[in-house]
Design a protein around this motif. Structure first.
Motif, PDB file in Angstrom:
ATOM      1  N   ASN A   1       0.711  -1.282  -0.031  1.00  0.00           N
ATOM      2  CA  ASN A   1      -0.091  -0.065  -0.234  1.00  0.00           C
ATOM      3  C   ASN A   1       0.998   1.160  -0.095  1.00  0.00           C
ATOM      4  O   ASN A   1       1.854   1.407   0.824  1.00  0.00           O
ATOM      5  CB  ASN A   1      -0.861   0.086   1.503  1.00  0.00           C
ATOM      6  N   ASP A   2       0.588   2.237  -0.907  1.00  0.00           N
ATOM      7  CA  ASP A   2       1.277   3.594  -0.866  1.00  0.00           C
ATOM      8  C   ASP A   2       0.765   4.135   0.109  1.00  0.00           C
ATOM      9  O   ASP A   2      -0.317   4.632   0.219  1.00  0.00           O
ATOM     10  CB  ASP A   2       1.012   4.163  -2.356  1.00  0.00           C
TER      11      ASP A   2
ATOM     12  N   THR B   1       1.118   7.334   0.528  1.00  0.00           N
ATOM     13  CA  THR B   1       1.020   8.823  -0.095  1.00  0.00           C
ATOM     14  C   THR B   1      -0.427   8.958  -0.796  1.00  0.00           C
ATOM     15  O   THR B   1      -1.031   9.895  -1.073  1.00  0.00           O
ATOM     16  CB  THR B   1       2.138   9.219  -0.706  1.00  0.00           C
ATOM     17  N   THR B   2      -0.792   7.631  -1.312  1.00  0.00           N
ATOM     18  CA  THR B   2      -1.891   7.761  -2.214  1.00  0.00           C
ATOM     19  C   THR B   2      -2.642   6.203  -1.759  1.00  0.00           C
ATOM     20  O   THR B   2      -2.429   5.711  -0.805  1.00  0.00           O
ATOM     21  CB  THR B   2      -1.734   7.887  -3.840  1.00  0.00           C
ATOM     22  N   SER B   3      -4.082   6.208  -2.675  1.00  0.00           N
ATOM     23  CA  SER B   3      -4.567   5.098  -2.475  1.00  0.00           C
ATOM     24  C   SER B   3      -3.970   4.127  -3.451  1.00  0.00           C
ATOM     25  O   SER B   3      -4.731   2.788  -3.365  1.00  0.00           O
ATOM     26  CB  SER B   3      -6.158   5.172  -2.727  1.00  0.00           C
ATOM     27  N   GLY B   4      -2.983   4.122  -3.922  1.00  0.00           N
ATOM     28  CA  GLY B   4      -2.239   3.126  -5.144  1.00  0.00           C
ATOM     29  C   GLY B   4      -1.410   2.237  -4.437  1.00  0.00           C
ATOM     30  O   GLY B   4      -1.428   1.841  -3.038  1.00  0.00           O
ATOM     31  N   CYS B   5      -0.597   1.565  -5.333  1.00  0.00           N
ATOM     32  CA  CYS B   5       0.527   0.573  -4.717  1.00  0.00           C
ATOM     33  C   CYS B   5       1.964   1.015  -5.095  1.00  0.00           C
ATOM     34  O   CYS B   5       1.987   1.622  -5.893  1.00  0.00           O
ATOM     35  CB  CYS B   5      -0.166  -0.921  -4.933  1.00  0.00           C
TER      36      CYS B   5
ATOM     37  N   TYR C   1       2.540   6.675  -5.824  1.00  0.00           N
ATOM     38  CA  TYR C   1       1.732   6.100  -7.123  1.00  0.00           C
ATOM     39  C   TYR C   1       0.944   7.190  -7.961  1.00  0.00           C
ATOM     40  O   TYR C   1       0.455   8.138  -7.308  1.00  0.00           O
ATOM     41  CB  TYR C   1       0.983   4.975  -6.405  1.00  0.00           C
TER      42      TYR C   1
END
Length: 339
Positions: free
Chosen positions: A223-224, A226-230, A254
């Motif tokens: 899980n990133d 800083t964002t909801s990405g990876c 991400y």
């Protein structure tokens, strides 16, 4: 042989013995102790790299000046040795004559000189003259031998000093070269404006590095923060290490879309301010960007850095800094990509 004659001959034997001492070896002096550089108290913040370069160059110049003075003193001591040798050479014929007479006539030589006296007064005068000659020669030999010994010992000491100063000068030259290399590593003086720390925190080695120094491929599995990405495990590790090093302004990793590393979870952008992005316009922002880039580059082998982009320049481990032009000139953030 009577006691008076033995007393008159003794100075001659002493003089000849002194001549043999002059030709003997001179004791060597121990080399001076290596000077220990004075310590420096550590500041909370590391010094700028320009300060480190100035310090290294200043020490280099000081060591070189000490070397020149040492060499001058060495030449003076060498002249003292030559002067002592000239004095010794001037005295040698007189001593050689006495030695030759002793060799031809043996111990009777001095006795014969005295027995040729035709009167008691003449005998006393000849005895006094022989005693005075031997005493003078013995004193001259002792004086010359002492002067020669002092000069040679001084020269040995100064030779050791010159060697030590030459070693110190070489060490300073290496330090200067290493510091200049360190400046080049972070982009050079023009690129950084000198606003970059001389050192960076040493990062922990990232995951996936093999025994031969290569890096294993990783998927976008974490899980990133800083964002909801990876992001990949290696990117997450690098992110945490940059944070540990004290760089806590805004960062984004991400980002979907595009052919580069952001959508693969292998990149982060380190902003120069606490929120959002804005191009650097003061020394604080410029130095922050310089120090982020310096930390990443100095730890590239430990973090698995692929490349760094900052302030219109791009850095690869294989090529160093090169001019960069792209969709963004990267004057508002430091971009890091991971292998």
């Amino acid at each position: 042989m009577t006691a008076p004659l033995r007393r008159w001959i003794t100075p001659l034997v002493v003089a000849l013995a002194a001549l043999a001492i002059v030709a003997g070896p001179t004791p060597a002096l121990a080399a001076p102790a290596t000077p220990t550089p004075s310590g420096h108290e550590e500041d909370d913040d590391p010094p700028l790299i320009t300060k480190a370069i100035e310090s290294a160059n200043r020490q280099y110049v000081q060591a070189k000046a000490k070397l020149v003075k040492s060499q001058q003193r060495q030449r003076q001591r060498a002249e003292e040795v030559r002067a002592a040798q000239r004095q010794l050479d001037a005295l040698r014929p007189q001593v050689s004559a006495i030695a030759a007479q002793s060799y031809r006539t043996g111990r009777i030589g001095a006795m014969a000189v005295l027995l040729e006296s035709r009167s008691p007064d003449s005998f006393v005068q000849r005895a006094a003259g022989l005693d005075e000659l031997n005493l003078v020669n013995g004193q001259k030999l002792a004086e010359i031998n002492a002067a020669k010994t002092r000069a040679e010992q001084a020269k040995l000491a100064l030779d050791a000093e010159v060697r030590e100063q030459q070693r110190l000068t070489n060490a300073m030259a290496r330090e200067k070269a290493a510091t200049e290399k360190a400046l080049k590593l972070v982009g050079g003086l023009d690129f950084t404006g000198g606003l970059v720390s001389a050192t960076s925190r040493v990062a922990a080695i990232g995951p996936g590095r093999t025994a031969d120094g290569d890096w294993k491929a990783e998927s976008c599995s974490e899980n990133d923060p800083t964002t909801s990405g990876c992001i990949t495990p290696r990117t997450l590790h690098a992110y945490k290490e940059v944070k540990k090093a004290g760089f806590n302004r805004f960062v984004g990793c991400y980002r979907s879309g595009g052919p580069w590393e952001h959508p693969k979870g292998r990149a982060c952008d380190w902003s120069l301010q606490k929120s959002g992005f804005a191009s650097w316009h003061n020394n604080d922002m410029r130095m922050y960007g310089n120090n982020v880039a310096a930390f990443l580059i100095r730890n590239a082998d430990r973090l698995g850095i692929y490349y760094v982009i900052w302030n219109r320049q791009i850095w690869f481990p294989a090529t160093g800094w090169k001019s960069y032009s792209g969709p963004s000139n990267h004057t508002d953030h430091v971009h890091m990509s991971l292998l």
